[in-house]
Structure formats: structure tokens, C-alpha cells
Scaffold this motif. Structure first.
Motif, short mmCIF file in Angstrom:
data_model
loop_
_atom_site.label_atom_id
_atom_site.label_comp_id
_atom_site.label_asym_id
_atom_site.label_seq_id
_atom_site.Cartn_x
_atom_site.Cartn_y
_atom_site.Cartn_z
N LEU A 73 -0.80 8.09 -37.80
CA LEU A 73 -0.36 8.98 -36.71
C LEU A 73 0.68 8.27 -35.86
CD1 LEU A 73 -3.94 10.03 -35.67
CD2 LEU A 73 -2.31 11.45 -36.90
N GLU A 74 1.65 9.03 -35.43
CA GLU A 74 2.64 8.48 -34.48
C GLU A 74 2.04 8.55 -33.08
OE1 GLU A 74 5.52 6.95 -34.61
OE2 GLU A 74 5.46 7.00 -36.80
N PRO A 75 2.06 7.46 -32.35
CA PRO A 75 1.55 7.54 -30.97
C PRO A 75 2.48 8.38 -30.09
CG PRO A 75 2.28 5.30 -31.52
CD PRO A 75 2.50 6.13 -32.74
N PRO A 76 1.95 8.93 -29.01
CA PRO A 76 2.80 9.72 -28.10
C PRO A 76 3.95 8.86 -27.58
CG PRO A 76 0.47 9.89 -27.48
CD PRO A 76 0.57 8.85 -28.54
N SER A 77 5.09 9.50 -27.37
CA SER A 77 6.29 8.73 -26.99
C SER A 77 6.13 8.03 -25.64
CB SER A 77 7.51 9.66 -26.95
OG SER A 77 7.24 10.72 -26.04
N GLU A 78 5.26 8.57 -24.79
CA GLU A 78 5.11 7.96 -23.45
C GLU A 78 4.20 6.72 -23.48
OE1 GLU A 78 3.88 10.91 -24.33
OE2 GLU A 78 1.99 11.37 -23.32
N MET A 79 3.62 6.44 -24.65
CA MET A 79 2.64 5.35 -24.67
C MET A 79 3.29 3.98 -24.44
SD MET A 79 -0.27 4.44 -27.48
CE MET A 79 0.70 3.37 -28.52
N HIS A 80 4.38 3.71 -25.11
CA HIS A 80 5.00 2.38 -24.98
C HIS A 80 5.40 2.08 -23.53
CE1 HIS A 80 7.03 -1.27 -26.24
NE2 HIS A 80 8.02 -0.90 -25.43
N PRO A 81 6.14 2.99 -22.86
CA PRO A 81 6.47 2.69 -21.46
C PRO A 81 5.24 2.52 -20.58
CG PRO A 81 7.42 4.81 -22.13
CD PRO A 81 6.82 4.20 -23.34
N ARG A 82 4.19 3.28 -20.90
CA ARG A 82 2.94 3.15 -20.12
C ARG A 82 2.33 1.77 -20.29
NH1 ARG A 82 -1.74 7.62 -20.57
NH2 ARG A 82 -2.95 5.71 -20.49
N ILE A 83 2.31 1.32 -21.53
CA ILE A 83 1.74 -0.01 -21.80
C ILE A 83 2.55 -1.08 -21.06
CG2 ILE A 83 1.37 -1.77 -23.59
CD1 ILE A 83 0.82 0.53 -25.56
N MET A 84 3.87 -0.98 -21.17
CA MET A 84 4.71 -2.02 -20.57
C MET A 84 4.60 -2.00 -19.04
SD MET A 84 5.54 -3.60 -23.17
CE MET A 84 6.27 -4.94 -22.25
N ALA A 85 4.45 -0.80 -18.48
CA ALA A 85 4.29 -0.71 -17.01
C ALA A 85 2.97 -1.38 -16.60
CB ALA A 85 4.31 0.75 -16.57
N ALA A 86 1.94 -1.16 -17.39
CA ALA A 86 0.64 -1.78 -17.07
C ALA A 86 0.72 -3.29 -17.21
CB ALA A 86 -0.44 -1.21 -17.99
N ILE A 87 1.47 -3.75 -18.19
CA ILE A 87 1.62 -5.20 -18.38
C ILE A 87 2.44 -5.81 -17.24
CG2 ILE A 87 2.78 -6.91 -19.86
CD1 ILE A 87 1.66 -5.21 -22.23
N ASP A 88 3.46 -5.07 -16.80
CA ASP A 88 4.25 -5.56 -15.65
C ASP A 88 3.35 -5.78 -14.44
OD1 ASP A 88 6.61 -5.64 -16.95
OD2 ASP A 88 7.29 -3.65 -16.31
N ALA A 89 2.35 -4.91 -14.29
CA ALA A 89 1.47 -4.99 -13.12
C ALA A 89 0.36 -6.02 -13.30
CB ALA A 89 0.86 -3.62 -12.85
N ALA A 90 0.17 -6.48 -14.54
CA ALA A 90 -0.92 -7.44 -14.81
C ALA A 90 -0.47 -8.86 -14.49
CB ALA A 90 -1.34 -7.34 -16.27
N PRO A 91 -1.43 -9.74 -14.16
CA PRO A 91 -1.05 -11.14 -13.91
C PRO A 91 -0.52 -11.79 -15.18
CG PRO A 91 -3.44 -10.85 -13.82
CD PRO A 91 -2.85 -9.49 -13.97
N ALA A 92 0.53 -12.56 -15.03
CA ALA A 92 1.15 -13.19 -16.20
C ALA A 92 0.22 -14.24 -16.79
CB ALA A 92 2.48 -13.83 -15.80
N PRO A 93 0.12 -14.27 -18.10
CA PRO A 93 -0.73 -15.30 -18.72
C PRO A 93 -0.01 -16.64 -18.74
CG PRO A 93 0.33 -14.03 -20.43
CD PRO A 93 0.80 -13.46 -19.12
N ARG A 94 -0.72 -17.68 -18.54
CA ARG A 94 -0.17 -19.04 -18.66
C ARG A 94 -1.21 -19.90 -19.31
NH1 ARG A 94 1.30 -19.45 -12.59
NH2 ARG A 94 2.62 -17.64 -12.50
N ALA A 95 -0.76 -21.00 -19.87
CA ALA A 95 -1.72 -21.91 -20.49
C ALA A 95 -2.70 -22.42 -19.45
CB ALA A 95 -0.99 -23.07 -21.14
#
Lengths: 261, 181
Positions: free
Chosen positions: A56-78
Motif C-alpha cells: 500500500l502507498e502511505p498517505p501523502s501527508e505522512m512523510h511531512p507529518r513524521i518529519m515535523a514530529a521529528i523536528d519537535a523531538a529531542p535530537a539523539p546524541r551518543a
């Protein structure tokens, strides 16, 4: 009625993993047993249809949604600082992140209550109840450049939960960061050479318990926050740091730190 | 792109390069969405779970062991998140009562390709989660037994046993609905 061994060989053949002997045996069965032949044909048709099933093709809005959520998440570091500050910044953040922080608070409260009940039970190890305050304090480690010198990967297949111990060297201090990717409490013991290392503090213990004794830190990780143990001294050799995961009073996983290549 | 490229992207991300993680998102968002959709059967839920999977992977990237495959790590998160979501929304209960209804034969003997795909989808939905997982990973994502064992955290022998039983159950459900081939 088709016997289970035949069914197994049929399935192995469908997956392309049957041995030559099994294939020969299957050929013989299919030639002589009409019921088995019919069964195999249906299974083969089913496997073929499943293999041909479209993705199945994911909905087109999914990728921007994921990236927006990642932008808001704390950055991972070692090696990163967490603690109450990170949670507070989440509370003060934009709505999506605030929601996550609020959810986290609710989750933490629930886990805390569960932990409190467990803590009061008679079966709870005595070692976890008391911490010598002269040996341990609750301050956060200063942000000093650190070098990853060793690690202990913990596979869920052996320990019941994915996890990791990362050993950092920062000046004359050694830091061991113990993390588990598990929603269930994980009991562990970190052993070290008391002649070379002395625990000076344990950081970021918001969900979990620990107790320190010479040559050992016993921990109970609840939730996924890392527990950082700061030692005075250098871990030489790093293999002297050993992690044990304990389940039902039994060591189910034990491994020495491996030097970082 | 091979596994060592994934490890390189992980290292890049841990070094502060967020574009590295976006590359991983682009590579795995479709299969992870498909896993979630097959497990949850709802496009909105699948999208929510996919988002959660990537955020969790991003936040916990320092826990990723480079000696393992990144894909099996993220699939494992996806499976766990789907199970957790399913439990929260109590869909497991719906499933448990679903099999009996599915065994009732339909009136139609002939199926168009589209109808057949739909019947198979519905039959997969009737499987319990343990069985559904192995069917999804094996047939929709072409995982080997060993890869499934790694993702699911179970022995390879158990993977085989579940897969063979799942196929048998699918066959019975489809036969019960008049789909024999």
C-alpha cells in the motif's frame, strides 16, 4: 489426514528452504497421495497470492507529518543530557510536543505508582532500598566533552529487552550510561574493578532505582530513560566493566564491555 | 542501499545531521506503514503508529547496536508499537470473536482478482496477532526465518511453527468463505 511432518515439508518447500532429501520425499508423497497433492496445491496457490499482494502507498501527508514530529523531538546524541530540564522544555514547547510531554508525565506518574507498589513488596531486593548518600548525589553531570570508549549491546533475544551500556571517558572520570528499550522494569548489575573505579554520582534517575556497593551498581530501570553512573578513575581495561541482567533472581545475560573500535 | 549504509546514516544522525535520518525515513516509511496497516487495519491508525515508530527510533537512536541490522531494529519497534496500539484500542478482542463469523461460507464461488485480494485481506485480519505478524513479514516483506526471529525476538523454530500454522488457518478461513484457489 495429512501428517504434520508432510505439512512441514510442504511449507519448507513453499519457502524455498527444503533440503534435497525433503524435496524428493515430497515429490513421492505428491505422486502417491491425492489428498496431500490437493492440500499442497491450495497452500501453494495461497502462498503465491500472498507473495503477489500489493504494498500500500502511505498517505501523502505522512512523510511531512513524521518529519515535523521529528523536528519537535529531542535530537539523539551518543551522550546527551536529559533530566527535568528536558521535560520542562517539552511542557513549554509547541502544542504537539507539549502533548507528548504531558503524556510522558502521565506515563511517568503511572510507572512511579507501580514502582512504589513494587518497592513496598517483600520480594523486592533489599539492595535497592538504600543508597549511601555520602557516595551518591543527584546532581546532573556538567556538559564536558566525552569520548565513547566501550559499549555493551544487550539483545532482547538474550536479555528480554533491547538495551545498551555505553562507557565514556571524560578527563579522569568514566561514565557508564545504562539504557533499556523496554516498557517493563529491567533489573541489572553493573560490575567494575573497585581498585580503579569509585562511584561518585548517579545521574538522571527519574524512573528507576539503584544501589551502590564496592565493585557493583544494582539498578532497576523503569521506563526508557538512561541511568548514568559517574566514576572517579579510568576503566582500564574496559573489559573490567561487566553488565548482568537479572530475571527471576537468575542472571539471564552477562557481557563485558567491548572497546570502541 | 545495504545495511552498512544504514549504519552510516545512523552515525551521521548521531553526529547531528538530521538529513541522514530523513533518508532512513524515506527508505523505511512505506514498509513500516504497511506493517502497521496490516496489523491494525486502519489507515489513520497505521499513519499514527508509523509516526510514533520513527520518533521513537530517532529519540532512541543511541541504543541502536550497529552490529545488528537497522531494518530489523525498526521493524521490531513497529511490531511492538502496533501491538501496543492494538491492545490500547482493544482490537485484539474484536479479532478473537472474528474467526467464527469468517468461517461462514459466502454465496459467491467466483472471485475477481480485486475481490480475491479483499478476501485475503479479510482473512489475514482474522488471524491472531502472532500469526498475522509472521504472514506479514514473510509474504509482504520477504523476510527470512532468521530475520523474522530477530525482529520478533523468538527462536527460528517458533517462527516456522507460527508461519505454518498461520498458513493453515488462512487456508481454512478462505475455504470456509468459498475461496479454494
Amino acid at each position: 489426514m495429512i501428517d504434520p511432518n508432510t505439512t512441514e515439508i510442504m511449507n519448507l518447500e513453499l519457502d524455498g528452504t527444503a533440503t534435497e532429501a525433503q524435496r524428493k520425499r515430497l515429490r513421492h508423497i505428491l505422486e502417491t497421495d491425492a489428498e496431500a497433492r490437493a492440500h499442497f496445491e491450495v497452500l501453494r496457490a495461497l502462498a503465491g497470492r500472498l507473495d503477489a499482494h500489493p504494498q500500500l502507498e502511505p498517505p501523502s501527508e505522512m512523510h511531512p507529518r513524521i518529519m515535523a514530529a521529528i523536528d519537535a523531538a529531542p535530537a539523539p546524541r551518543a551522550y546527551r543530557e536529559g533530566g527535568i530540564g528536558a521535560w520542562l522544555s517539552g511542557i513549554l514547547a509547541p502544542p504537539r510536543r507539549r502533548l507528548v510531554a504531558t503524556f510522558g508525565l502521565g506515563l511517568a506518574t503511572g510507572v512511579f505508582l507501580l514502582a512504589a507498589v513494587q518497592f513496598g513488596r517483600s520480594g523486592f531486593p533489599e539492595g535497592f532500598r538504600g543508597v549511601d548518600p555520602s557516595q551518591v548525589s543527584g546532581t546532573l553531570a556538567p556538559q564536558i566533552a566525552s569520548e565513547l570508549v566501550a559499549s555493551i549491546p544487550v539483545p532482547a533475544t538474550e536479555a528480554g529487552a533491547d538495551g545498551n551500556v555505553q562507557v565514556f571517558q571524560q578527563g579522569d572520570e568514566t561514565v557508564a550510561e545504562v539504557s533499556f528499550l523496554s516498557d517493563s522494569p529491567v533489573s541489572w548489575i553493573l560490575e567494575f574493578d573497585p581498585a580503579r573505579l569509585a562511584v561518585t554520582r548517579v545521574d538522571a534517575v527519574r524512573q528507576g532505582y539503584f544501589s551502590v556497593s564496592p565493585g557493583q551498581v544494582h539498578g532497576l530501570s523503569i521506563g526508557q530513560d538512561p541511568l548514568k553512573i559517574v566514576f572517579d578513575g579510568r576503566a582500564e581495561p574496559v573489559q573490567s566493566i561487566v553488565l548482568k541482567v537479572v530475571k527471576d533472581d537468575r542472571v539471564v545475560f552477562e557481557r563485558s564491555a567491548r572497546p570502541n573500535p | 542501499m545495504r545495511a552498512h549504509d544504514d549504519a552510516e546514516l545512523v552515525r551521521g544522525c548521531l553526529a547531528g545531521n538530521q538529513r541522514s535520518f530523513e533518508t532512513l525515513v524515506r527508505k523505511y516509511e512505506k514498509p513500516i506503514y504497511n506493517v502497521a496497516f496490516r496489523m491494525l487495519r486502519d489507515p489513520d491508525d497505521a499513519m499514527d503508529v508509523t509516526q510514533t515508530v520513527f520518533v521513537k527510533a530517532y529519540e532512541k537512536l543511541n541504543l541502536f547496536d550497529e552490529k545488528r541490522e537497522f531494518f530489523s531494529w525498526i521493524y521490531r519497534i513497529a511490531i511492538n508499537e502496533s501491538i501496543n496500539f492494538s491492545k490500547r484500542s482493544k482490537r485484539l478482542d474484536e479479532y478473537e470473536s472474528g474467526i467464527t463469523a469468517a468461517l461462514a461460507p459466502t454465496q459467491e464461488d467466483q472471485y475477481s482478482a480485486e475481490a480475491l485480494t479483499e478476501e485475503i485481506n479479510r482473512a489475514i485480519e482474522m488471524l491472531k496477532l502472532d500469526y498475522r505478524m509472521v504472514i506479514v513479514l514473510k509474504h509482504f516483506h520477504d523476510f527470512s526465518y532468521q530475520e523474522m526471529a530477530d525482529v520478533l525476538g523468538i527462536p527460528e523454530k517458533t517462527v516456522k511453527s507460527r508461519l505454518f500454522s498461520a498458513r493453515q488457518q488462512l487456508k481454512e478461513i478462505l475455504s470456509g468463505r468459498g475461496v479454494t484457489r
